[in-house]
Motif scaffolding. Structure first.
Motif, PDB file in Angstrom:
ATOM      1  N   ARG A 233       0.826  -1.196   0.000  1.00 29.74           N
ATOM      2  CA  ARG A 233       0.000   0.000   0.000  1.00 29.74           C
ATOM      3  C   ARG A 233       0.865   1.253   0.000  1.00 29.74           C
ATOM      4  O   ARG A 233       1.311   1.701   1.045  1.00 29.74           O
TER       5      ARG A 233
ATOM      6  N   PHE B 298      -2.769  -4.687  -4.594  1.00 31.97           N
ATOM      7  CA  PHE B 298      -2.493  -3.257  -4.498  1.00 31.97           C
ATOM      8  C   PHE B 298      -3.623  -2.628  -3.691  1.00 31.97           C
ATOM      9  O   PHE B 298      -4.745  -2.499  -4.178  1.00 31.97           O
ATOM     10  N   ASP B 299      -3.352  -2.257  -2.437  1.00 27.82           N
ATOM     11  CA  ASP B 299      -4.330  -1.537  -1.626  1.00 27.82           C
ATOM     12  C   ASP B 299      -4.236  -0.056  -1.978  1.00 27.82           C
ATOM     13  O   ASP B 299      -3.219   0.583  -1.703  1.00 27.82           O
ATOM     14  N   ALA B 300      -5.280   0.462  -2.597  1.00 27.91           N
ATOM     15  CA  ALA B 300      -5.266   1.835  -3.095  1.00 27.91           C
ATOM     16  C   ALA B 300      -5.828   2.778  -2.033  1.00 27.91           C
ATOM     17  O   ALA B 300      -7.043   2.853  -1.831  1.00 27.91           O
TER      18      ALA B 300
ATOM     19  N   LEU C  51      -6.880   6.439 -10.865  1.00 29.65           N
ATOM     20  CA  LEU C  51      -6.918   5.029 -10.488  1.00 29.65           C
ATOM     21  C   LEU C  51      -7.577   4.207 -11.594  1.00 29.65           C
ATOM     22  O   LEU C  51      -7.124   3.094 -11.901  1.00 29.65           O
TER      23      LEU C  51
ATOM     24  N   MET D  46      -5.649   1.135 -13.462  1.00 31.88           N
ATOM     25  CA  MET D  46      -6.203  -0.207 -13.518  1.00 31.88           C
ATOM     26  C   MET D  46      -6.467  -0.639 -14.962  1.00 31.88           C
ATOM     27  O   MET D  46      -6.336  -1.810 -15.308  1.00 31.88           O
TER      28      MET D  46
ATOM     29  N   LEU E  94      -3.324  -6.570 -12.414  1.00 30.72           N
ATOM     30  CA  LEU E  94      -3.077  -6.161 -11.031  1.00 30.72           C
ATOM     31  C   LEU E  94      -4.350  -6.272 -10.211  1.00 30.72           C
ATOM     32  O   LEU E  94      -5.395  -5.738 -10.585  1.00 30.72           O
ATOM     33  N   SER E  95      -4.276  -6.962  -9.078  1.00 31.67           N
ATOM     34  CA  SER E  95      -5.400  -7.084  -8.160  1.00 31.67           C
ATOM     35  C   SER E  95      -5.449  -5.834  -7.287  1.00 31.67           C
ATOM     36  O   SER E  95      -4.489  -5.535  -6.575  1.00 31.67           O
ATOM     37  N   VAL E  96      -6.562  -5.102  -7.341  1.00 26.81           N
ATOM     38  CA  VAL E  96      -6.684  -3.810  -6.659  1.00 26.81           C
ATOM     39  C   VAL E  96      -7.901  -3.809  -5.742  1.00 26.81           C
ATOM     40  O   VAL E  96      -8.991  -4.251  -6.125  1.00 26.81           O
TER      41      VAL E  96
ATOM     42  N   GLY F  13     -11.898  -4.399  -9.985  1.00 27.37           N
ATOM     43  CA  GLY F  13     -11.454  -4.037  -8.650  1.00 27.37           C
ATOM     44  C   GLY F  13     -12.511  -4.259  -7.583  1.00 27.37           C
ATOM     45  O   GLY F  13     -13.712  -4.335  -7.860  1.00 27.37           O
TER      46      GLY F  13
END
Length: 278
Positions: free
Chosen positions: A104, A135-137, A147, A151, A157-159, A190
């Motif tokens: 993060r 990915f902790d946004a 964002l 993405m 990417l896992s968000v 996401g």
């Protein structure tokens, strides 16, 4: 399993929590596993995701050490400096720990709103994908267009969007946030964290005040792309843990059992691959 997918620990003596000052008196003390364990037990929470609170690798290592000693910590979302020359090597080293499940960057505190779109971060993102890290946004409503662009350019990417992008609930500002979140829900895969909302609403929050925001998330993301968390101990600025659990039950009352179970644990287990890391 009921999982709190967003909580923090800190020990002030470590000295790297720049945002945590005596002005935040209720939070300006150590918060460690022994403080949270009885609260989890009282609310039927069986495991947690421990999330970074300082922009240092040292804090990530501290959290991984806590996870080694406390089985209820199912995963750790850590931090690396995406702008450092050795960022990829740091990710490789940290990801060797089975409980590192995500990273993060503290985007909300970075002055450059376009930071996340820097092309130099592409190798770091690729390393996260290869390491199966989420990915902790940590973003605000103003970041949502960027964002969405990030993405779109990194579909592997896992968000997850922390705290539902911190809508300005206390001032009733809904439209910008709602538009941005709807676009993300429609155009990406996401997920979003149902956490931190009582803090954004303020000490006088009510379930009715939160309901339009929760309903918007449910309408657009659906119950299988939302995960629940407490943001403890930060949430204690506005609420007790017990009160947030009670409010969650009221806000999700219209869902069926399988949908509630997904939000309260199942979705987090899938997102962070808990069965593979604990």
């Amino acid at each position: 399993m009921k999982i709190d997918a967003h909580q923090h620990f800190w020990a002030l003596g470590r000295g790297d929590y720049g945002w945590l000052t005596s002005e935040l008196a209720p939070l300006y003390r150590d918060f460690l596993p022994d403080d949270l364990t009885p609260i989890l037990r009282a609310n039927g929470v069986e495991g947690t995701i421990l999330v970074q609170a300082a922009p240092t690798v040292a804090e990530t290592e501290f959290m991984l050490g806590l996870a080694d000693d406390h089985p209820f910590i199912l995963g750790v979302v850590g931090w690396v400096d995406f702008d450092a020359a050795n960022a990829a090597a740091q990710i490789t080293r940290l990801a060797a720990h089975p409980k590192l499940v995500g990273l993060r960057p503290m985007i909300q505190d970075i002055p450059d709103v376009d930071w996340m779109l820097s092309k130099k971060h592409a190798p770091i993102i690729e390393m996260m994908v290869a390491s199966e890290l989420v990915f902790d946004a940590l973003v605000l409503p103003k970041h949502l267009p960027n964002l969405l662009a990030l993405m779109g350019s990194q579909p592997a990417l896992s968000v997850v969007i922390d705290h539902a992008a911190k809508p300005e609930i206390a001032t009733g500002q809904f439209d910008e946030w709602a538009t941005g979140m709807a676009a993300l829900a429609k155009s990406t895969s996401g997920t979003v964290k149902l956490s931190g909302l009582v803090t954004e609403a303020g000490a006088q929050w009510s379930v009715n005040q939160l309901r339009p925001f929760i309903d918007h998330l449910l309408d657009h993301f659906g119950p299988y792309r939302i995960i629940w968390g407490s943001d403890w101990p930060v949430c204690t600025l506005a609420s007790t843990y017990d009160a947030w659990c009670t409010a969650t039950d009221q806000l999700l009352a219209g869902l069926d059992v399988s949908e509630r179970d997904a939000i309260l644990g199942g979705n987090a287990a899938l997102l962070y691959k808990i069965g593979e890391t604990s």
